[in-house]
Design an enzyme around this catalytic site. Sequence first.
Site, PDB file in Angstrom:
ATOM      1  N   LEU A 111       0.855  -1.185   0.000  1.00 19.51           N
ATOM      2  CA  LEU A 111       0.000   0.000   0.000  1.00 19.51           C
ATOM      3  C   LEU A 111       0.891   1.235   0.000  1.00 19.51           C
ATOM      4  O   LEU A 111       2.077   1.142   0.304  1.00 19.51           O
ATOM      5  CB  LEU A 111      -0.902   0.001   1.237  1.00 19.51           C
ATOM      6  CG  LEU A 111      -1.896  -1.152   1.339  1.00 19.51           C
ATOM      7  CD1 LEU A 111      -2.522  -1.190   2.724  1.00 19.51           C
ATOM      8  CD2 LEU A 111      -2.977  -1.035   0.268  1.00 19.51           C
ATOM      9  N   SER A 112       0.310   2.386  -0.282  1.00 19.58           N
ATOM     10  CA  SER A 112       1.160   3.580  -0.338  1.00 19.58           C
ATOM     11  C   SER A 112       1.850   3.816   0.997  1.00 19.58           C
ATOM     12  O   SER A 112       2.993   4.267   1.034  1.00 19.58           O
ATOM     13  CB  SER A 112       0.345   4.811  -0.745  1.00 19.58           C
ATOM     14  OG  SER A 112      -0.714   5.037   0.164  1.00 19.58           O
ATOM     15  N   GLU A 113       1.164   3.499   2.134  1.00 15.66           N
ATOM     16  CA  GLU A 113       1.823   3.613   3.436  1.00 15.66           C
ATOM     17  C   GLU A 113       1.330   2.538   4.401  1.00 15.66           C
ATOM     18  O   GLU A 113       0.152   2.163   4.373  1.00 15.66           O
ATOM     19  CB  GLU A 113       1.583   4.980   4.089  1.00 15.66           C
ATOM     20  CG  GLU A 113       2.739   5.936   3.955  1.00 15.66           C
ATOM     21  CD  GLU A 113       2.656   6.758   2.699  1.00 15.66           C
ATOM     22  OE1 GLU A 113       3.657   7.407   2.345  1.00 15.66           O
ATOM     23  OE2 GLU A 113       1.587   6.765   2.072  1.00 15.66           O
ATOM     24  N   THR A 114       2.264   2.082   5.225  1.00 18.25           N
ATOM     25  CA  THR A 114       1.951   1.289   6.406  1.00 18.25           C
ATOM     26  C   THR A 114       2.432   2.079   7.616  1.00 18.25           C
ATOM     27  O   THR A 114       3.577   2.525   7.656  1.00 18.25           O
ATOM     28  CB  THR A 114       2.642  -0.086   6.372  1.00 18.25           C
ATOM     29  OG1 THR A 114       2.133  -0.848   5.267  1.00 18.25           O
ATOM     30  CG2 THR A 114       2.407  -0.854   7.664  1.00 18.25           C
TER      31      THR A 114
END
Length: 261
Positions: A44-47
């Site tokens: 995902l774009s961020e964790t």
Amino acid sequence: MQLRIYQVDAFTEKVFGGNPAAVVPLDEWLPDELLQNIAKENNLSETAFFVKNGDRYLIRWFTPTVEVDLCGHATLATAHVLFQHEGHLGPVIQFYSPRSGNLKVSLQEELMTLDFPKDEVNEIPLNEELKACFSLSPVQAFRGKSDVVLVFQSEMEIRNIQFDLAKIEEIPARGVIVTAKGEVVDFVSRFFGPQVGVPEDPVTGSAHTSLIPIWAEKLGKTKLKAKQLSARGGELNCELLGHRVAISGKAVTYLEGKLFI
């Protein structure tokens, strides 16, 4: 080792909208390499990872390729997890980031508000390197701490703009934001970050720390409504508060599970 994991769609009222972020609660920090591998696996774009520390939470954010200084939608997602799933009591959450300092999220009914530091943005020349990234020519350029912001003439240009990710990746920045005055909202934007493994981010809270001061000055107002025009889309209520900015939105849980490390 088992870890809890949540996936939350941020800056939206419905699943499959806004920007998805993974959130992983930790009892203590794990090795950076492991955190990065988890983020890469999530893709995902961020964790976001957090550790409770007294009356606040330490927070860090990873894209699939790098750790980043600040992430708005994953912070909103983390606050949602704490409010809805992890038993946080009270309407305010205090976060601390080693890279961005003190951050706060407050809850009023279903609306969460991020309290972030305002970015310091300065106008820069429009050079050929920036112009070559897009099919249309911007009218103005700014540089913030992490990103380059390009201002275009209309919302329609932002919706229909063609882009060259290879050329964007050559820009020495976390990413490139394109923006214009909105037709219904105050301003619209899109965010491209191939430099950090995010070709186009659906809704980028941290980008609005740069966009809010730009549009507050242009429009002569401190309270603004914004929309990010990605395929998933997202809506944000924004306010300039001196050296800080407030960014408000909703979030919904998509997934709750376990990681087996």
